[in-house]
Structure formats: structure tokens, C-alpha cells
Write an enzyme that holds these catalytic residues in place. Structure first.
Site, PDB file in Angstrom:
ATOM      1  N   ASP A 496     -63.651  38.258  50.102  1.00 53.41           N
ATOM      2  CA  ASP A 496     -64.908  37.670  50.974  1.00 53.41           C
ATOM      3  C   ASP A 496     -65.426  36.387  50.225  1.00 53.41           C
ATOM      4  O   ASP A 496     -66.829  35.990  50.955  1.00 53.41           O
ATOM      5  CB  ASP A 496     -65.849  38.922  50.575  1.00 53.41           C
ATOM      6  CG  ASP A 496     -65.926  40.207  51.649  1.00 53.41           C
ATOM      7  OD1 ASP A 496     -65.591  39.791  52.772  1.00 53.41           O
ATOM      8  OD2 ASP A 496     -66.387  41.050  51.470  1.00 53.41           O
ATOM      9  N   GLN A 697     -64.942  49.743  42.078  1.00 50.87           N
ATOM     10  CA  GLN A 697     -64.412  48.409  42.896  1.00 50.87           C
ATOM     11  C   GLN A 697     -63.931  47.693  41.930  1.00 50.87           C
ATOM     12  O   GLN A 697     -62.917  46.911  42.329  1.00 50.87           O
ATOM     13  CB  GLN A 697     -65.748  47.957  43.277  1.00 50.87           C
ATOM     14  CG  GLN A 697     -65.264  46.780  44.305  1.00 50.87           C
ATOM     15  CD  GLN A 697     -66.434  45.850  44.884  1.00 50.87           C
ATOM     16  OE1 GLN A 697     -67.311  45.401  43.915  1.00 50.87           O
ATOM     17  NE2 GLN A 697     -66.807  45.494  46.271  1.00 50.87           N
ATOM     18  N   GLY A 717     -62.238  50.148  48.487  1.00 45.09           N
ATOM     19  CA  GLY A 717     -60.707  50.282  48.800  1.00 45.09           C
ATOM     20  C   GLY A 717     -59.441  50.509  47.818  1.00 45.09           C
ATOM     21  O   GLY A 717     -58.763  50.753  48.124  1.00 45.09           O
TER      22      GLY A 717
HETATM   23  O1  IFM Z   1     -62.274  42.933  50.862  1.00 45.99           O
HETATM   24  C1  IFM Z   1     -63.505  42.915  50.252  1.00 45.99           C
HETATM   25  C2  IFM Z   1     -64.183  44.075  50.973  1.00 45.99           C
HETATM   26  O2  IFM Z   1     -64.254  44.049  52.330  1.00 45.99           O
HETATM   27  C3  IFM Z   1     -65.739  44.272  50.561  1.00 45.99           C
HETATM   28  N1  IFM Z   1     -65.739  44.227  49.105  1.00 45.99           N
HETATM   29  C4  IFM Z   1     -65.097  43.190  48.527  1.00 45.99           C
HETATM   30  C5  IFM Z   1     -63.747  42.866  48.797  1.00 45.99           C
HETATM   31  C6  IFM Z   1     -62.878  41.682  48.187  1.00 45.99           C
HETATM   32  O3  IFM Z   1     -63.804  40.650  48.455  1.00 45.99           O
END
Ligand code: IFM
Length: 809
Positions: A496, A697, A717
Site C-alpha cells: 500500500d 501483521q 493476510g
Molecule cells: O497489502 C496490504 C493490505 O491490503 C493492507 N495492509 C497492508 C498490506 C501491505 O501494504
């Protein structure tokens, strides 16, 4: 310091010291009514949406960080001494206060012992219900009779909207009315947006006092640590009209020696006396949903000890069944604890709540990020196929007819066919490129190739089959390439914080496109669509020269500006090497094996640390011409600026597994495994700080003074991709259209492992033996004793209970 440990038999994480370095939280409920709860019973709840359905208030980033919450106070009426059923908010000295917190799947239990009284507070939301239990058992194990007053304390939001409630005080503080009638608290308001009703009640003892006005309960210049009502020993009978509501009910327990009593507090959405329907336009209950039952009816039906026990047992059974869809036994017990229970649970929470509700996500982001959502599907496809299919359908209908994805999909208001088409520079270059992997996962898991022919609308206009949706995504990226032949970076790619715009090009999105072309080509070939497979092959051929030119000697560049400035280049003094293009070079198969290996060796040499692999190195301190580096807002070593971004670490595992280097793949897995230091002597829990039972994260990188400290746990993710990495690449059991592929890539020290897995309505058992201690290479496979050529167990040979015996060598 060790704060807790896994209890796999109970599927719980047991916190033995509640003074954890950060809040260690758990999730409750469903998308109808959900909540979070910390190890100190802090947290909040919401109805349908964390952002627009707030029930319990949370003051984010407050001091302490996790208040208010679901608080229950106990008071010895003989001495006036009081404490809380969770260690905080009263916070008695831990030498005198004995605490044990059990976070389970969908519930949390707070066990406490103080002043000769034991208590156990169990909080959960029963399946499919819009109310929560706070069930308290109080035990007097001593020889003397005791009189214990119990006070509940819930700080109820004034407004559905979390922002209105916390920020627009000139308004929200004057809409609330909270009454006590016949044993029940009724909080209501009638705002411009919607009526909202909440009820609160107790069973198991008579109410001897109440407060519904927060400030009357707490008292001036008192806090939740020492509420005036508790200090005094009685509520004042306040009723809030304006300002702030609360739900405090006082009961008094006369406990004979050895006696136990259970009191059951319930907090629910709706009216105490009448059926209640949420009539908020478009964001409330879907049309046709039955109204919520009156609170009194819920209490009569549910607020008995037997029913609480039955509902908890049902919830636990539901989770056991869901997680039972994939279980492993390996030589690494920590891996087993994670994959079998907590990591799997985290993938479900991430799928459910996206990035909307935690202690760092305030609920404001009600929508679903396109790329996040596509990736969140990957880890739960085998467990909840119908829900994944529904979510994926929605994502496909949030793709525009020209092929890009809407940056944010709002499930509560999403209207396929009439969403506005974004301008080119608003698209993220990777969003729709996650569709091929997600669709392949659904088709591989279900075997339903008919899905590719299903017709779905686009977000803005028109409709197409799922296969054509995928082709549009690929064509969009092929069409929007820059002068070097690489994919334009647009508003962002996966990272991002990198803006290549419409003139700069992204190596990440280029490799993701190449991967998509490979995946769609394979899907099409399996479905007999050679025309599409050929189209994908020519797309790959078209990309090849640009990919070749992006090789920088030892690794791939990260991207390039219109003026030719390269990010992630050996020539650069900052951001010389980035993780993402190099892992995807290997995963996509769009470069030679030799280059993929060299690139991954460079990653190891320049980016790997004992806490995981940094995203880039050296981190950035100054801007770059032609490429937006919004990561400069972060100090070096934080988040995207050289932090250890755990999500991308999972791809390093996959990349090494694709290359067959099992020892390194496993080392990467262990390096950021949150529970890796769960042993007694290991200080890791103190360094790591965040929950040891779920992924974060990111972890602060080597350039940060906070190196090793993990942040933003739960909704990331990392959960989905690491689950894919460990189960489908390390352990190597992957669904494919034709059946179940078994292609492990193990650490050489392992003798093997076992996995039980749901597959197309059957449960199959995979037994892998590794007598030669290799990383990879299936030398024999049998399905129920029948030899199979290669390492794909065809669906036709699989039945419920099938055993796959696999030998590596
Ligand atoms: O890929 C992104 C995600 O969509 C949102 N959190 C940060 C990630 C890496 O920038």
C-alpha cells in the site's frame, strides 16, 4: 517471562499471568452479533457491524488500552473489600489475586481467587443469537459463611455509529435514555439514523440495586478501578437521560461454607418486552429476517445454568467440527497447536471480520479491501466452502467491466451493475489479479468446473462468466503496462505504501499477472478450453522479455519510474532489495530456476533475521523521484519501511518450497511463528509482546529499536497465506481439479507427518514417511493400498476414510 501456554485438548490458550505485555484478545460471536474480549475482560460488542452497530463502547488507544469491557465486581460486604472477576479493572496485587484466563474458540473464561472466594466468569455469544452471556459462578470454599455483592458494569454506546458515539458528543450525549423496569435495563434512543434498543438482565439472584447512569455508578473522579457504587456497597438507582448510559445490576449472594452460586447476566439487542426489528435502511437486517425476540423471552429461555452449559457445548462442538476439516500431527508440537487450533481459528476470524474490528481497527472500515478479501478466502475454502463461494461471487461482482477491482467493497450496500467505475489512477494494480488464485482454490477444493461458466455481473455494467471475469482481470493488466513492458503500479500494488502511478511500473504486479496467466491457463486446460489456455500462454510470452530485463544481477527490481529510476536495485543506497518481487518470481514460475534460486539466496542474505524476513533493506529515509514512497511516514524498520511484514514472509515459505528447499522454508516458518518461544525458559513472549497464539501483521524490523516486537495482531493476510504456506506447501497437500496433490517440502530432519483433511465431502488421511530425510520427492504413493503413478490422488479413487500412504526419497 512466560504468560501462558496452549491447552490443545481443550482447544484453549491459557493465560497464567494477566499482566501480558500487550492486550491478548479473543473473538466472540458471529457476523450477526460479535465482539472482542481481552485477557482482562476489556473489549466491545456490536450488532452486524463494528462501525455502525456498536453495542458496547470502546475508547480506542485509551489508558489502560482495553477499557471499558465486560466487568463484574465482587465485594465482601463484611469487610468492604472488592475486586473484579477479571484481574483488571480493580487490579489487586497479583500475589494476592490468583488469575487464569482461558481463551477458547468463541468464548473466554476468567478464573479468579481472592480473599478466600473463587469465581469463574464465562463470556460468549451463543450461535446465531444477538445477545451475549456473562455467566458468573461464585464459590465459597472456606469454612465461614460469606456475603458477596456482585455488580455488573457495561458501558453501553449511546449510538449505533461508533464515530457518532465517540466523536459527535454535542449530539450523541443527548439522545440516550436508559431505564430500569421489572428487573431489566432498557437502553434506547431514537436518532436520525435509527432506533436502537438494548436490554440487560440477570438471572440466578434477585436484583437489589441498579444504576443505568454511568457517572452515577462510577462517581466523580472515580474510575472503573474503584466505582463509587461498589466502594459504597450499593447502587444508587440512577436512570440516564442524556450523558452516558451503563448497565449495572447488583445482586447479593449469601454463601454458606462450600456453596457455589451461578448468576447469569445477559446483554442483548432489542426491546425487553416486544419483538424488535432493525429498520435501518440498507445497513440493518436483510429484508425478511425475523424480528429479534423480546429480552424477557430470551431470559426465560436462555438464562438458566443448563442452557448456558448447553449453548457453550454447542459452540465448542461447532468449532471442533469446523477445525476438524484439517488436522495435522508433525514432529513440531508448536506447529500442531497452531495449525490445528489457533492459526486455523485466526483464518476464520480474518475471513469474518476482514480488517474491521480489533483493538487497532476501530470498526470504521466497514468495507472489504479487494485484495485482502480475495486472499482471506484461501485458507478457509476447505472448511466453509459455501461462505467462501458467496464471498468470492461478491468480489467478482465488484470487478468492473474493464477488469479492475473496486478498491473497497461495501457488502452492506454493494450494488452490482451500478457501482461507479473508478478512474485508472484509482485502481490498485494487484486487486483483481488475486482472483485467479481464489477461483482456482474454489474449483480445486470443490472440483466444480461449472463455476467457471457461471455468469455474474460486473460492478459497473455488463456481465460475464467467471472464466471471462478472470480473463478481464488479466487483460486489464496486460493492457495497462508501461514503457518497459511491466504492469503499471497505479494507486498501489500489494504494498500500500508504494505508488508507481500510471507512469511507473510494478514488478510485484507483473509477477502476480504472470502467476495469474499460469493459473488461469491451467484451469482452462483442465476445462478443455484450449483457446483460453493458448491466450494465457501468449500473455506469458509477451511478458517474458520485460521480466528478463528486470533482473538486476542478483535479484529482481521492485519497480521502475517513468524516468527509468529503479526501486529495489543493487545500485540504490536505500531500498536496494525488496522481498515481494523475488518471492513471486519463484512462485509464479515466470523466471528460470537459476534466477529464482539466486533471488531467494539474496533474500536470505540481505533480509532474513531471527524474527522473520524484512520487507526491504536498507529502509528508506528520503523520497525518490518518480515513485511515491508513502512508507516514509514510518521510521526505518516499521511496517512497510523495512519491517518484518509477516504476510509477505509467508510467500518466502512458499517460494522456498516451490524451489524444494525444505530446510530454509521451515526456518522461515519458524522465524515468525508467534508461538515459537512458548517454552518456559524462552523470553520470546516478552520480546514478541503480542499474542503468541495468532499472527500479527508485522514485527518491527532490525533497524527499529523495537526489533522483534509484533504489532497489529489477528486481522491480517498473514493468517491466510501462512496457513496456505504451511499446509499446502510445507506439508504440501493441495487440492487440484483432478484430485489431491501430495507434494511435501519438509525439513530434512523430519521423519514424516500425518494430515486428516476434508476433501469434496470425504475425510481423507495422508501419511507421509520420510525415511531418507529428504526435503522433497514422492517416490511412492498408495491410495487405500493401491499404488498411484505420481503424486496426485485422483478423486475417483478417494472415498470417505481413504488413507494415502506417501513415501519420500
Ligand atoms: O497489502 C496490504 C493490505 O491490503 C493492507 N495492509 C497492508 C498490506 C501491505 O501494504
Amino acid at each position: 517471562m512466560r504468560y501462558g501456554h496452549f491447552d490443545d485438548a481443550a482447544r484453549e490458550y491459557v493465560i497464567t499471568r494477566p499482566d501480558t505485555p500487550r492486550s491478548w484478545i479473543n473473538y466472540l460471536g458471529s457476523r450477526l452479533y460479535g465482539g472482542i474480549v481481552t485477557q482482562n475482560a476489556g473489549g466491545y460488542s456490536f450488532y452486524r457491524s463494528g462501525g455502525t452497530g456498536r453495542v458496547l463502547r470502546m475508547r480506542f488507544n485509551g489508558v489502560p488500552v482495553d477499557e471499558p469491557g465486560r466487568f463484574v465486581y465482587l465485594r465482601d460486604d463484611a469487610t468492604g473489600d472488592y475486586w473484579s472477576a477479571s484481574w483488571q479493572p480493580v487490579g489487586k496485587p497479583l500475589g494476592e489475586y490468583d488469575a487464569r484466563v482461558r481463551h477458547g474458540l468463541g468464548y473466554s473464561v476468567f478464573e479468579a481467587g481472592y480473599a478466600g472466594i473463587r469465581s469463574e466468569l464465562t463470556t460468549f455469544i451463543p450461535a446465531g443469537q444477538a445477545f451475549e452471556y456473562w455467566s458468573l459462578e461464585v464459590h465459597n470454599p472456606g469454612p465461614d459463611a460469606r456475603t458477596i455483592s456482585v455488580f455488573s458494569y457495561a458501558e453501553l454506546a449511546n449510538e449505533w455509529s461508533y464515530r457518532q458515539d465517540l466523536e459527535n458528543l454535542q449530539y450523541s450525549q443527548y439522545v440516550v435514555v436508559c431505564r430500569y423496569r421489572d428487573g431489566m435495563i432498557h437502553r434506547r434512543n431514537s436518532t436520525r439514523e435509527a432506533d436502537s434498543d438494548l436490554w440487560f438482565a440477570v438471572a440466578g439472584a434477585d436484583v437489589v440495586g441498579f444504576d443505568t447512569d454511568r457517572d452515577a455508578f462510577l462517581g466523580p473522579y472515580h474510575t472503573q478501578a474503584n466505582p463509587l457504587a461498589v466502594e459504597r456497597g450499593e447502587c444508587s438507582g440512577s436512570e440516564a437521560t442524556g450523558d452516558n448510559a451503563c448497565a449495572s445490576l447488583q445482586v447479593r449472594l449469601e454463601l454458606a461454607p462450600g456453596e457455589r452460586r451461578q448468576v447469569i447476566f445477559c446483554l442483548g439487542v432489542g426491546n425487553p418486552d416486544e419483538p424488535w426489528r432493525d429498520e435501518r435502511p440498507r445497513i440493518g437486517a436483510p429484508a425478511g429476517d425475523p424480528p429479534l425476540p423480546p429480552g424477557r423471552q430470551v431470559m426465560a429461555e436462555y438464562a438458566t445454568p443448563e442452557r448456558v452449559a448447553a449453548e457453550l457445548a454447542a459452540l465448542r462442538a461447532e468449532w471442533a467440527e469446523r477445525l476438524g476439516t484439517l488436522q495435522v500431527t508433525t514432529p513440531d508440537p508448536t506447529l500442531d497447536s497452531m495449525v490445528n487450533v489457533w492459526h486455523a481459528y485466526q483464518t476464520h476470524m480474518t475471513f469474518s471480520w476482514s480488517r474491521g474490528v480489533s483493538l487497532v481497527e476501530a470498526g470504521d472500515r466497514d468495507g472489504l479491501g479487494y485484495r485482502d478479501t480475495a486472499q482471506d478466502c484461501l485458507a478457509v475454502t476447505h472448511a466453509i466452502p459455501a461462505a467462501v463461494r458467496e464471498r468470492l461471487d461478491m468480489l467478482l461482482t465488484a470487478q468492473t467491466a474493464e477488469g479492475g477491482g473496486l478498491p473497497l467493497v461495501k457488502p452492506l450496500t454493494h450494488t452490482p451493475g451500478s457501482e461507479p467505475t473508478p478512474a485508472l489512477e484509482q485502481y490498485r494494480s494487484d486487486d483483481a489479479l488475486w482472483l485467479p488464485i481464489a477461483v482456482a482454490a474454489v474449483v480445486g477444493e470443490s472440483g466444480d468446473q461449472g463455476y467457471l461458466a457461471q455468469v455474474l455481473p460486473f460492478a459497473d455494467h455488463g456481465e460475464a462468466t467467471v472464466l471471462d471475469h478472470l480473463l478481464r482481470a488479466l487483460d486489464f493488466s496486460l493492457a495497462h503496462r508501461g514503457s518497459n513492458g511491466l504492469v503499471q503500479g497505479l494507486a498501489a500494488d500489494w504494498n500500500d505504501c508504494l505508488q508507481f502511478g500510471t507512469t511507473g511500473e510494478s514488478m510485484f504486479s507483473t509477477f502476480l499477472l504472470a502467476n495469474g496467466l499460469r493459473v488461469v491457463g491451467e484451469l482452462a486446460a483442465a476445462a478443455g478450453r484450449d483457446d483460453v489456455a493458448d491466450r494465457c500462454a501468449s500473455g506469458l510470452a509477451e511478458l517474458a522479455p520485460a521480466i528478463d530485463a528486470a533482473w538486476d544481477g542478483d535479484w529482481f527490481i521492485r519497480g521502475i519510474s517513468a524516468t527509468g529510476a529503479a526501486l529495489g536495485s543493487v545500485e540504490a543506497d536505500e531500498g536496494r532489495i525488496y522481498l515481494e518481487p523475488n518471492v513471486w518470481a519463484a512462485i509464479s514460475g515466470a523466471t528460470s530456476r537459476e534466477r529464482a534460486e539466486r533471488a531467494m539466496d539474496a533474500v536470505h542474505e540481505h533480509l532474513a533475521t531471527e524474527h522473520g524476513v524484512a520487507l526491504c533493506d536498507p529502509p528508506h529515509t528520503h523520497p525518490m523521484e518518480g515513485i511515491g514512497l508513502s512508507l516514509l511516514v514510518f521510521p526505518p524498520g516499521h511496517k512497510e519501511n523495512g519491517g518484518i511484514f509477516c504476510h509477505a514472509n509467508s510467500w518466502a515459505i512458499v517460494a522456498e518450497a516451490v524451489l524444494g528447499r525444505g530446510d530454509r522454508a521451515y526456518d522461515y516458518y519458524r522465524s515468525y511463528l508467534p508461538a515459537k518461544g512458548d517454552g518456559d525458559a524462552d523470553p520470546r513472549q516478552e520480546v514478541h509482546q503480542a499474542e503468541p497464539y495468532v499472527y500479527s501483521q508485522f514485527t518491527h524490523g532490525p533497524s527499529s529499536p523495537r526489533f522483534g516486537q509484533a504489532r497489529n495482531p489477528w486481522l491480517t493476510g498473514t493468517a491466510s497465506w501462512t496457513y496456505v504456506a504451511v499446509t499446502q506447501y510445507l506439508l504440501g497437500v493441495r487440492p487440484e481439479v483432478g484430485g489431491l496433490r501430495v507434494d511435501p517440502c519438509l525439513p530434512t530432519a523430519w521423519d514424516g507427518f500425518e494430515m486428516t483433511r476434508a476433501f469434496r465431502g470425504r475425510t481423507v488421511r495422508v501419511r507421509v514417511r520420510n525415511p531418507e530425510h529428504v526435503s522433497r520427492g514422492v517416490v511412492s504413493m498408495e491410495v487405500d493400498g493401491v499404488p498411484v503413478v505420481g503424486n496426485l490422488a485422483p478423486e475417483s479413487m478417494l472415498r470417505d476414510g481413504s488413507v494415502l500412504d506417501v513415501r519420500l526419497g
